[in-house]
Design a protein around this motif. Structure first.
Motif, mmCIF file in Angstrom:
data_model
loop_
_atom_site.group_PDB
_atom_site.id
_atom_site.type_symbol
_atom_site.label_atom_id
_atom_site.label_comp_id
_atom_site.label_asym_id
_atom_site.label_seq_id
_atom_site.Cartn_x
_atom_site.Cartn_y
_atom_site.Cartn_z
ATOM 1 N N SER A 539 -13.979 25.000 -3.118
ATOM 2 C CA SER A 539 -15.067 24.695 -2.185
ATOM 3 C C SER A 539 -15.414 25.909 -1.330
ATOM 4 O O SER A 539 -16.589 26.259 -1.184
ATOM 5 N N LEU A 540 -14.391 26.580 -0.799
ATOM 6 C CA LEU A 540 -14.646 27.692 0.121
ATOM 7 C C LEU A 540 -15.224 28.907 -0.592
ATOM 8 O O LEU A 540 -16.051 29.630 -0.028
ATOM 9 N N ARG A 541 -14.805 29.147 -1.846
ATOM 10 C CA ARG A 541 -15.328 30.324 -2.547
ATOM 11 C C ARG A 541 -16.842 30.197 -2.761
ATOM 12 O O ARG A 541 -17.570 31.188 -2.689
ATOM 13 N N GLU A 542 -17.327 28.963 -2.997
ATOM 14 C CA GLU A 542 -18.770 28.790 -3.137
ATOM 15 C C GLU A 542 -19.462 29.020 -1.789
ATOM 16 O O GLU A 542 -20.497 29.693 -1.716
ATOM 17 N N ALA A 543 -18.870 28.449 -0.715
ATOM 18 C CA ALA A 543 -19.457 28.638 0.618
ATOM 19 C C ALA A 543 -19.500 30.117 0.986
ATOM 20 O O ALA A 543 -20.512 30.629 1.479
ATOM 21 N N HIS A 544 -18.407 30.828 0.718
ATOM 22 C CA HIS A 544 -18.355 32.247 1.063
ATOM 23 C C HIS A 544 -19.365 33.054 0.246
ATOM 24 O O HIS A 544 -19.951 34.028 0.746
ATOM 25 N N ARG A 545 -19.580 32.662 -1.003
ATOM 26 C CA ARG A 545 -20.514 33.418 -1.851
ATOM 27 C C ARG A 545 -21.955 33.295 -1.364
ATOM 28 O O ARG A 545 -22.771 34.182 -1.621
ATOM 29 N N VAL A 546 -22.275 32.182 -0.714
ATOM 30 C CA VAL A 546 -23.641 32.048 -0.173
ATOM 31 C C VAL A 546 -23.686 32.445 1.304
ATOM 32 O O VAL A 546 -24.679 32.189 1.981
ATOM 33 N N GLY A 547 -22.592 33.075 1.785
ATOM 34 C CA GLY A 547 -22.617 33.625 3.131
ATOM 35 C C GLY A 547 -22.225 32.676 4.229
ATOM 36 O O GLY A 547 -22.581 32.894 5.380
ATOM 37 N N LEU A 548 -21.486 31.588 3.925
ATOM 38 C CA LEU A 548 -21.103 30.609 4.944
ATOM 39 C C LEU A 548 -19.604 30.660 5.193
ATOM 40 O O LEU A 548 -18.808 30.786 4.255
ATOM 41 N N VAL A 549 -19.211 30.546 6.453
ATOM 42 C CA VAL A 549 -17.803 30.429 6.845
ATOM 43 C C VAL A 549 -17.626 29.069 7.517
ATOM 44 O O VAL A 549 -18.388 28.709 8.418
ATOM 45 N N HIS A 550 -16.614 28.299 7.096
ATOM 46 C CA HIS A 550 -16.434 26.931 7.585
ATOM 47 C C HIS A 550 -16.018 26.901 9.045
ATOM 48 O O HIS A 550 -16.573 26.164 9.865
ATOM 49 N N ARG A 551 -15.003 27.678 9.419
ATOM 50 C CA ARG A 551 -14.496 27.845 10.793
ATOM 51 C C ARG A 551 -13.697 26.655 11.336
ATOM 52 O O ARG A 551 -13.248 26.696 12.467
ATOM 53 N N ASP A 552 -13.510 25.604 10.554
ATOM 54 C CA ASP A 552 -12.705 24.483 11.065
ATOM 55 C C ASP A 552 -11.911 23.841 9.931
ATOM 56 O O ASP A 552 -11.871 22.616 9.797
ATOM 57 N N ILE A 553 -11.292 24.671 9.074
ATOM 58 C CA ILE A 553 -10.438 24.153 8.013
ATOM 59 C C ILE A 553 -9.131 23.664 8.638
ATOM 60 O O ILE A 553 -8.429 24.414 9.315
ATOM 61 N N LYS A 554 -8.825 22.380 8.431
ATOM 62 C CA LYS A 554 -7.597 21.779 8.931
ATOM 63 C C LYS A 554 -7.311 20.537 8.085
ATOM 64 O O LYS A 554 -8.206 20.039 7.381
ATOM 65 N N PRO A 555 -6.089 20.004 8.121
ATOM 66 C CA PRO A 555 -5.772 18.854 7.253
ATOM 67 C C PRO A 555 -6.683 17.659 7.469
ATOM 68 O O PRO A 555 -7.008 16.948 6.516
ATOM 69 N N ALA A 556 -7.116 17.410 8.709
ATOM 70 C CA ALA A 556 -7.983 16.248 8.964
ATOM 71 C C ALA A 556 -9.351 16.398 8.330
ATOM 72 O O ALA A 556 -10.050 15.407 8.122
ATOM 73 N N ASN A 557 -9.766 17.634 8.010
ATOM 74 C CA ASN A 557 -11.060 17.875 7.360
ATOM 75 C C ASN A 557 -10.928 18.061 5.859
ATOM 76 O O ASN A 557 -11.880 18.473 5.204
ATOM 77 N N LEU A 558 -9.753 17.784 5.314
ATOM 78 C CA LEU A 558 -9.530 17.847 3.867
ATOM 79 C C LEU A 558 -9.126 16.456 3.404
ATOM 80 O O LEU A 558 -8.112 15.912 3.847
ATOM 81 N N TYR A 559 -9.919 15.888 2.531
ATOM 82 C CA TYR A 559 -9.735 14.488 2.152
ATOM 83 C C TYR A 559 -9.295 14.380 0.702
ATOM 84 O O TYR A 559 -9.900 14.978 -0.192
ATOM 85 N N LEU A 560 -8.212 13.640 0.494
ATOM 86 C CA LEU A 560 -7.662 13.424 -0.853
ATOM 87 C C LEU A 560 -8.205 12.108 -1.377
ATOM 88 O O LEU A 560 -7.962 11.054 -0.795
#
Length: 741
Positions: A539-560
Motif C-alpha cells: 500500500s505504501l509503495r504505491e502512495a509513495h510513488r504518487v508522491g504521498l506520505v501517510h504520516r499516521d501508520i500505526k496498528p489501529a490504522n492497519l486492518y486485518l
C-alpha cells in the motif's frame, strides 16, 4: 268612467301574482324531481354524509390508482434501464478484479519456484492447488523451463484440481489428479507439446516484467484464452523458467455467469478486436469452443442473436468509443431488448469490455405487479373512506387517530432521515471526535458499505475550525481514491447531501485492527508478521510513488480482514493526515492541515524527524512500519510514557531495546531489518518500501505463513466472535471504525 278602469288594473295585478306563484311552485316541483338536487339533499343528512364521503374518496382513489399505473409504467422502465447499466458496471469491476489477480499469483508462483528448484508435479502440485482453488476465474498456473519441461496446475469444470507434467525432449505427458493434497498419477501418454513454441513463452522473454498475451487458442482444448506471463531469472541472470496464469473461455464464462444480478440477462467479455473471451451462456460456450479447435471466436460470429444485435446498435451510436454505453434499446426478431457495456483496464493496462443484454420484458415485471398494486390502492381508498366516515360520526376518535398518525409521521421522518444520497444507513458502527461511521447499503445495488460522516456539531464550530475539519475530511477521501492497491481502503464516493452533511463511502471490512488483535491475543508469530508487513509495504509503495506520505501508520490504522476467499488481507486506513513529499506536486493554494510547529501523527509511532517538524518523506512512514513490527512481535510499544513530550524525546534520542533481547528464535535477518527501520537518521533506514518489501520476501522464504495457517486461525477467530459478544465488541469492525476516526 274611472272605476271600470281601476277594477281592470287590479284584476291584471292579481292575475300576474297568481302566475308568479304558480311559476314558483312549478320550479319547486321540478327541483324536487331533479336527481342532482335529490342527491345533494341526501348528502346533507347524517346518513348521507356517511355514504357520500366514502364514495367520493373511493372515486378519487380509483382515479389516482389509474393515473399512478400509467405514470409508473414509464418510470419503472427507465429505472430498470438505469439499474441494468449499473449491474453491467458492477460486473465489469468484478471481472477486472478477477484478471487483476494475475500479478499477485505470478509473484506467489515465483516464490514457489525459488523455494524448490526441483520442479515436478510432486513439488508444485501440493503448493499451487490450494492457491488455484481459492482464485475464481483462473484456469491454469504453470511453469515452463528452458529445456521444455512443463508443470501446470489446472481446475476442471467440476472443480477438480489436476496437474500436468510434460517433457518436450521425451514427447511424454503425465496427468495427475489431486487427492488429499497429493498428486495421484492417472495416465502417461505421448505428446507433441513444447511450451517454448507457445505464444506466451516468446512474449515473456521479449520484455521485462509481466505481459498479457493477445487472445490465442490453448493447446489441445480448442478454447481461446489469454495468459499473464513473465520470465523468472536467478541472481546471476540465468533463466529459471517462464511463469503463466491462464484464463480460458470456459473458466471465465463460468465466472461471468455467476455475476448476473438479472437471471435472464446475458453477460459477455471481449477485447478491442471484438474477440470473445467469456459468455454467460455456458451451453453455447461448450458447443462453440469444443467444436472449433484452433479458432478464435469473434463476438459478431457467436451464435447469439442478442449479442450480435447489441454490437450493431453500439457501433451505430455517435459515442461508440466511450468507456460507458447504455442503456441501448434495440430489437431482436421484433422483440425489444435492452443492452449496456462497460470498458475497464487491468492493472497492467490492457482494455476489456463487459457487455450485457436482456429482454426488456424481463425488467418490466414490476409494471405487471403495479396492476395488483393499483387494485390494492383502490381497496385501501375504500377503507380510508370508511375511516373518514367514522371520524364524522365519532369526533372523539379523531383526536386519537390524529395522535396516532402524528406518531407514524414521526417514524416516517426518522426513516427518511436515514437516507444519504444513494445509500440507506443501516446501523451506527462507531463514533469519534470528528464524526460517525455507519454501515449502509446502496439502494439499487444492495451493496454493503461503510460511510463516514462529519458531525453537525463539528461543522457548527468557528469557520476556521470547521474549514480545518472539512479539509482533512476531503483530503482523506481524495488521497484514498487516488490509490488502487488491494491493501489500501477503497473509497467509492464522496460528497455532501441536501442538508449540508459531508460524507464519504468506503468498503465495509470484516475482521480486526492490529492494535486490538495484539492487545487481546498477544504477539503474533514471526512468519505472520512478515506476511502482514509485506502487504503494508504494497500500500505504501504505491502512495509513495504518487508522491504521498501517510504520516499516521500505526496498528489501529492497519486492518486485518477476510476479503471473499482471501484471508489475512491487510487494509491501510485513515489517510486524513496524508501530505505530498515531491516539490513538483505541492500546490501553493493547497490548505495546510497543521501549523509549522504543530505535531502531525501519533507520538508513539512518529519518526524523530517528523517530531522535529521536518518535511515528511517516505522514510518517516518506514520508521512507523518498524514501530508497528515491534508491536506485533513483542506486544509492547517501542517506548512508553504517559507524557507526550517525553515520549517524543525518547524517539529522538533514546536507543530502542533490541528485538533479540525480547523475542527468541526470530528468523534470520528479521530482527536486523526491523531495527534498521528504527534508525534515528532517515538515510540509515531502508531506502524505500520496495526495498523493505524485497527484504521481507527473502525472509518469508525461510518462514512462510501458509494458507493452512490462515484458515486455521480464521476458523478459530470466527468461532470466538460467534460465541462471545464481548469478543465481537472488542475485535469487530465497531472498534475499527471507531478508531479510524
Amino acid at each position: 268612467m274611472s272605476e271600470p278602469h281601476t277594477d281592470s288594473a287590479r284584476g291584471g295585478a292579481d292575475s300576474a301574482a297568481a302566475t308568479l306563484i304558480d311559476a314558483r311552485k312549478n320550479a319547486q316541483r321540478a327541483a324536487r324531481s331533479n336527481p342532482v338536487t335529490q342527491v345533494a339533499k341526501l348528502a346533507a343528512t347524517p346518513t348521507g354524509l356517511l355514504i357520500a364521503i366514502p364514495l367520493l374518496v373511493l372515486l378519487v382513489g380509483a382515479i389516482v390508482a389509474v393515473n399512478s399505473y400509467l405514470n409508473m409504467r414509464g418510470s419503472i422502465a427507465e429505472m430498470g434501464a438505469v439499474y441494468f447499466a449499473e449491474v453491467t458496471r458492477a460486473a465489469a469491476e468484478q471481472t477486472k478484479t478477477c484478471l487483476d489477480q494475475a500479478p499477485d499469483l505470478l509473484e506467489r508462483l515465483a516464490m514457489e519456484v525459488q523455494r524448490d528448484s526441483t520442479l515436478s508435479a510432486q513439488t508444485l502440485g501440493p503448493a499451487l492447488a490450494p492457491i488455484l482453488a481459492s482464485h475464481k476465474g483462473v484456469s491454469w498456473l504453470s511453469v515452463s523451463e528452458p529445456d521444455g519441461h512443463f508443470v501446470g496446475v489446472l481446475v476442471e469444470d467440476d472443480g477438480t484440481i489436476r496437474v500436468n507434467e510434460s517433457w518436450a525432449d521425451k514427447e511424454r505427458l503425465q496427468r495427475f489428479v489431486m487427492e488429499d493434497g497429493r498428486p495421484i498419477l492417472l495416465m502417461s501418454e505421448k505428446t507433441s507439446y513444447d511450451p517454448r513454441k507457445r505464444p506466451f513463452y516468446a512474449l515473456a522473454l521479449s520484455a521485462e516484467g509481466i505481459q498479457w498475451t493477445a487472445p490465442y487458442v490453448f493447446f489441445n482444448l480448442g478454447l481461446p484464452g489469454i495468459s499473464a506471463t513473465r520470465a523468472l531469472y536467478d541472481a546471476d541472470g540465468k533463466l529459471l523458467g517462464v511463469l503463466t496464469v491462464d484464463f480460458d473461455l470456459q473458466t471465465l464464462s463460468m465466472f461471468v455467469a455467476g455475476l448476473r444480478d438479472v437471471e435472464a440477462a446475458t453477460l459477455f467479455l471481449y477485447d478491442d478486436q471484438s474477440l470473445l473471451l467469456a459468455h454467460s451462456s455456458l451451453a453455447l460456450v461448450a458447443e462453440r469452443g469444443r467444436g472449433d479447435e484452433g479458432a478464435l471466436i469473434r463476438a459478431q460470429d457467436y451464435p447469439d442473436e442478442g449479442l450480435r444485435a447489441f454490437l450493431e446498435a453500439v457501433a451505430a451510436l455517435p459515442d461508440e468509443s466511450s468507456d460507458q454505453t447504455g442503456p441501448v434499446r434495440f430489437e431482436v426478431s421484433g422483440e425489444p431488448y435492452l443492452g449496456s457495456r462497460s470498458v475497464f483496464k487491468t492493472l497492467l493496462g490492457t482494455r476489456w469490455t463487459v457487455g450485457a443484454v436482456v429482454r426488456e420484458e424481463v425488467l418490466m415485471g414490476d409494471v405487471r405487479q403495479s396492476n395488483t398494486q393499483s387494485i390494492l390502492i383502490t381497496i385501501l381508498g375504500l377503507l380510508i373512506a370508511g375511516v373518514i366516515a367514522g371520524v364524522f360520526a365519532r369526533r372523539v376518535s379523531l383526536m386519537r387517530r390524529s395522535a396516532m398518525q402524528a406518531t407514524v409521521d414521526a417514524a416516517d421522518a426518522r426513516r427518511e432521515a436515514l437516507e444519504l444520497g444513494s445509500y440507506r444507513l443501516v446501523r451506527k458502527l462507531g463514533q469519534g471526535g470528528m464524526g460517525e461511521v455507519w454501515e449502509a447499503e446502496h439502494r439499487m445495488l444492495a451493496r454493503p458499505v461503510a460511510i463516514k460522516i462529519v458531525k453537525r456539531s463539528v461543522l457548527a464550530l468557528d469557520s476556521e475550525g470547521s474549514e480545518h475539519v472539512l479539509e482533512r475530511f476531503r483530503r482523506e477521501a481524495q488521497a484514498s481514491a487516488r490509490l488502487h492497491s488491494r491493501n489500501t481502503i477503497e473509497i467509492f464516493d464522496f460528497g455532501v447531501n441536501d442538508e449540508g452533511m459531508f460524507y464519504y463511502v468506503m468498503e465495509l471490512l470484516h475482521g480486526v485492527d492490529l492494535h486490538s488483535l495484539v492487545a487481546t491475543m498477544g504477539p503474533l508469530p514471526a512468519a505472520r508478521v512478515v506476511y502482514l508487513l509485506r502487504q503494508v509495504c504494497e500500500s505504501l509503495r504505491e502512495a509513495h510513488r504518487v508522491g504521498l506520505v501517510h504520516r499516521d501508520i500505526k496498528p489501529a490504522n492497519l486492518y486485518l480482514a477476510r476479503c471473499g476467499l482471501d484471508l489475512d488481507v491487510v487494509k491501510v486506513l485513515d489517510f486524513g493526515l496524508v501530505t505530498t513529499h515531491q516539490p513538483s506536486q505541492t500546490n501553493a493554494d493547497e490548505p495546510r492541515l497543521t501549523e509549522p510547529l504543530s505535531l502531525t501523527g501519533t507520538p508513539g509511532y512518529m519518526a524523530p524527524e517528523a517530531a522535529r517538524g521536518e518535511a515528511a518523506t517516505p522514510a518517516a512512514d518506514i520508521y512507523s512500519v518498524g514501530c508497528v513490527a515491534y508491536w506485533l512481535l513483542t506486544g509492547r510499544t517501542l517506548f512508553d510514557d504517559e507524557n507526550t513530550i517525553t515520549l517524543i524525546l525518547k524517539h529522538q534520542n533514546e536507543p530502542a531495546l533490541h528485538l533479540d533481547t525480547l523475542v527468541a528464535g526470530l528468523p534470520d535477518g528479521l530482527s536486523r531489518l526491523v531495527m534498521s527501520c528504527l534508525e534515528k537518521h532517515p538515510e540509515m533506514r531502508p531506502r524505500s518500501c520496495d526495498e523493505l518489501r524485497d527484504r521481507l520476501d527473502e525472509i518469508a522464504l525461510a518462514c512462510p505463513w501458509t494458507t493452512e495457517d490462515m484458515e486455521q486461525w480464521w476458523d478459530s477467530f470466527d468461532g470466538a466472535t460467534a460465541d462471545s459478544a464481548a469478543v465481537v465488541e472488542t475485535l469487530g469492525n465497531f472498534t475499527l471504525h471507531k478508531r479510524s476516526l
